[in-house]
Design a protein around this motif. Structure first.
Motif, PDB file in Angstrom:
ATOM      1  N   VAL A  21      55.190 -40.816 -31.506  1.00  0.00           N
ATOM      2  CA  VAL A  21      56.239 -40.807 -30.479  1.00  0.00           C
ATOM      3  C   VAL A  21      55.676 -40.391 -29.130  1.00  0.00           C
ATOM      4  O   VAL A  21      55.950 -41.032 -28.101  1.00  0.00           O
ATOM      5  N   LEU A  22      54.878 -39.338 -29.109  1.00  0.00           N
ATOM      6  CA  LEU A  22      54.406 -38.788 -27.846  1.00  0.00           C
ATOM      7  C   LEU A  22      53.413 -39.697 -27.132  1.00  0.00           C
ATOM      8  O   LEU A  22      53.305 -39.651 -25.901  1.00  0.00           O
ATOM      9  N   GLU A  23      52.698 -40.526 -27.865  1.00  0.00           N
ATOM     10  CA  GLU A  23      51.779 -41.474 -27.221  1.00  0.00           C
ATOM     11  C   GLU A  23      52.562 -42.477 -26.373  1.00  0.00           C
ATOM     12  O   GLU A  23      52.112 -42.882 -25.295  1.00  0.00           O
ATOM     13  N   ILE A  64      58.895 -35.318 -36.672  1.00  0.00           N
ATOM     14  CA  ILE A  64      58.409 -36.569 -36.069  1.00  0.00           C
ATOM     15  C   ILE A  64      58.510 -36.535 -34.550  1.00  0.00           C
ATOM     16  O   ILE A  64      57.762 -37.231 -33.853  1.00  0.00           O
ATOM     17  N   ILE A  65      59.404 -35.705 -34.001  1.00  0.00           N
ATOM     18  CA  ILE A  65      59.553 -35.638 -32.545  1.00  0.00           C
ATOM     19  C   ILE A  65      58.239 -35.269 -31.874  1.00  0.00           C
ATOM     20  O   ILE A  65      57.903 -35.800 -30.805  1.00  0.00           O
ATOM     21  N   GLN A  66      57.463 -34.372 -32.478  1.00  0.00           N
ATOM     22  CA  GLN A  66      56.202 -33.922 -31.894  1.00  0.00           C
ATOM     23  C   GLN A  66      54.994 -34.685 -32.426  1.00  0.00           C
ATOM     24  O   GLN A  66      53.853 -34.305 -32.147  1.00  0.00           O
ATOM     25  N   ASP A  67      55.234 -35.738 -33.174  1.00  0.00           N
ATOM     26  CA  ASP A  67      54.134 -36.528 -33.712  1.00  0.00           C
ATOM     27  C   ASP A  67      53.546 -37.414 -32.615  1.00  0.00           C
ATOM     28  O   ASP A  67      54.245 -37.844 -31.687  1.00  0.00           O
ATOM     29  N   THR A 100      62.589 -41.686 -25.947  1.00  0.00           N
ATOM     30  CA  THR A 100      61.565 -42.396 -26.719  1.00  0.00           C
ATOM     31  C   THR A 100      61.746 -42.177 -28.209  1.00  0.00           C
ATOM     32  O   THR A 100      61.561 -43.092 -29.021  1.00  0.00           O
ATOM     33  N   TYR A 101      62.113 -40.958 -28.578  1.00  0.00           N
ATOM     34  CA  TYR A 101      62.353 -40.668 -29.991  1.00  0.00           C
ATOM     35  C   TYR A 101      63.502 -41.510 -30.532  1.00  0.00           C
ATOM     36  O   TYR A 101      63.430 -42.055 -31.639  1.00  0.00           O
ATOM     37  N   VAL A 157      48.228 -32.540 -26.001  1.00  0.00           N
ATOM     38  CA  VAL A 157      48.567 -31.556 -24.969  1.00  0.00           C
ATOM     39  C   VAL A 157      50.065 -31.540 -24.731  1.00  0.00           C
ATOM     40  O   VAL A 157      50.680 -30.475 -24.581  1.00  0.00           O
ATOM     41  N   LEU A 158      50.671 -32.723 -24.714  1.00  0.00           N
ATOM     42  CA  LEU A 158      52.118 -32.810 -24.544  1.00  0.00           C
ATOM     43  C   LEU A 158      52.845 -32.137 -25.703  1.00  0.00           C
ATOM     44  O   LEU A 158      53.871 -31.477 -25.504  1.00  0.00           O
ATOM     45  N   SER A 159      52.323 -32.263 -26.908  1.00  0.00           N
ATOM     46  CA  SER A 159      52.931 -31.650 -28.080  1.00  0.00           C
ATOM     47  C   SER A 159      52.985 -30.131 -27.959  1.00  0.00           C
ATOM     48  O   SER A 159      53.950 -29.489 -28.400  1.00  0.00           O
ATOM     49  N   ASN A 160      51.937 -29.555 -27.333  1.00  0.00           N
ATOM     50  CA  ASN A 160      51.904 -28.103 -27.150  1.00  0.00           C
ATOM     51  C   ASN A 160      52.935 -27.616 -26.138  1.00  0.00           C
ATOM     52  O   ASN A 160      53.275 -26.430 -26.116  1.00  0.00           O
TER      53      ASN A 160
END
Length: 245
Positions: free
Chosen positions: A86-88, A80-83, A140-141, A102-105
């Motif tokens: 959260v990243l939005e 879920i950390i890279q979902d 944020t997570y 892009v942030l996930s990468n």
């Protein structure tokens, strides 16, 4: 004396053949040394140009959190950390110019073996930005996971620090590869050109072509050798005149 003369003869012939082969290899390399040098300079220069024009230093920063759960649940929580959910939030909070994908990468999520410690590592071309992103994702997570899975046992262990040393600072690797590649390719082309050359250069080649033995050969006349011979002849004549007088 050896009790095995036939073995000694074969061993002697083997050593002679080995010496001849080594000499021929060195002669081929010497004959086409300009090709080897040219290709080595070209590939090394190309490697240096590629390395210095495309090189972008990348910096890494890691934030650590503690997730109070068993191993199977931690695996799910790590995903879920890279979902994008959260990243939005991170993208909007930091007003980033690129989407969550892009942030996930840029993010790598890992865990320390046999522990509840989870690492959030960010790779970026800016060392300050890498640390900011890692800390923002961790915070944020921690805020969003209770809303997503009704799980609250997440604690910040350590914040990411700015690392001024790039992880890809070794730019000479491409140059070294180009240098070695140039030598290998040059040697390969040298032997290829030598194999395609049908001119007769050795006495044994004449014997193979004509089927007759070579009784003698005339060495190549060089200016340096001629000068040495003239000097020797002049010394001999001078000594003869001295002894005659």
């Amino acid at each position: 004396m050896s009790s095995f003369p036939e073995f000694d003869d074969r061993q002697h012939e083997y050593k002679q053949a080995k010496e001849i082969n080594l000499k021929e290899v060195l002669q081929v390399l010497k004959r086409y040394v300009w090709i080897i040098i040219f290709l080595t300079i070209f590939t090394t220069s190309a490697g240096a140009y590629y390395s210095f024009t495309t090189y972008t230093p990348m910096y890494q920063a890691t934030s650590r959190i503690i997730i109070g759960a068993d191993a199977s649940l931690i695996t799910t929580l790590k995903v879920i950390i890279q979902d994008t959910t959260v990243l939005e939030k991170v993208v909007n909070k930091l007003e980033l110019s690129y989407p969550p994908e892009v942030l996930s990468n840029k993010i790598t999520v890992g865990s320390i073996e046999n522990s509840q410690v989870v690492t959030i590592t960010v790779l970026d071309s800016n060392p300050e930005q890498a640390a900011t992103l890692a800390n923002a994702v961790a915070e944020t997570y921690k805020e969003e996971i209770p809303k997503i899975m009704d799980f609250k046992d997440v604690k910040r262990l350590s914040d990411a620090k700015v690392n001024p040393i790039p992880i890809n600072q070794d730019r000479n690797k491409t140059v070294i590869i180009g240098f070695i590649g140039g030598i290998v390719i040059g040697i390969g082309i040298a032997f290829l050109l030598d194999s395609l050359n049908n001119s007769v250069r050795k006495e044994y080649e004449v014997e193979e072509l004509l089927g007759i033995p070579v009784l003698g050969s005339v060495s190549k006349m060089k200016k340096k050798n001629m000068q040495k011979k003239k000097k020797k002849q002049a010394r001999f004549e001078y000594r003869s005149e001295t002894l005659g007088s």
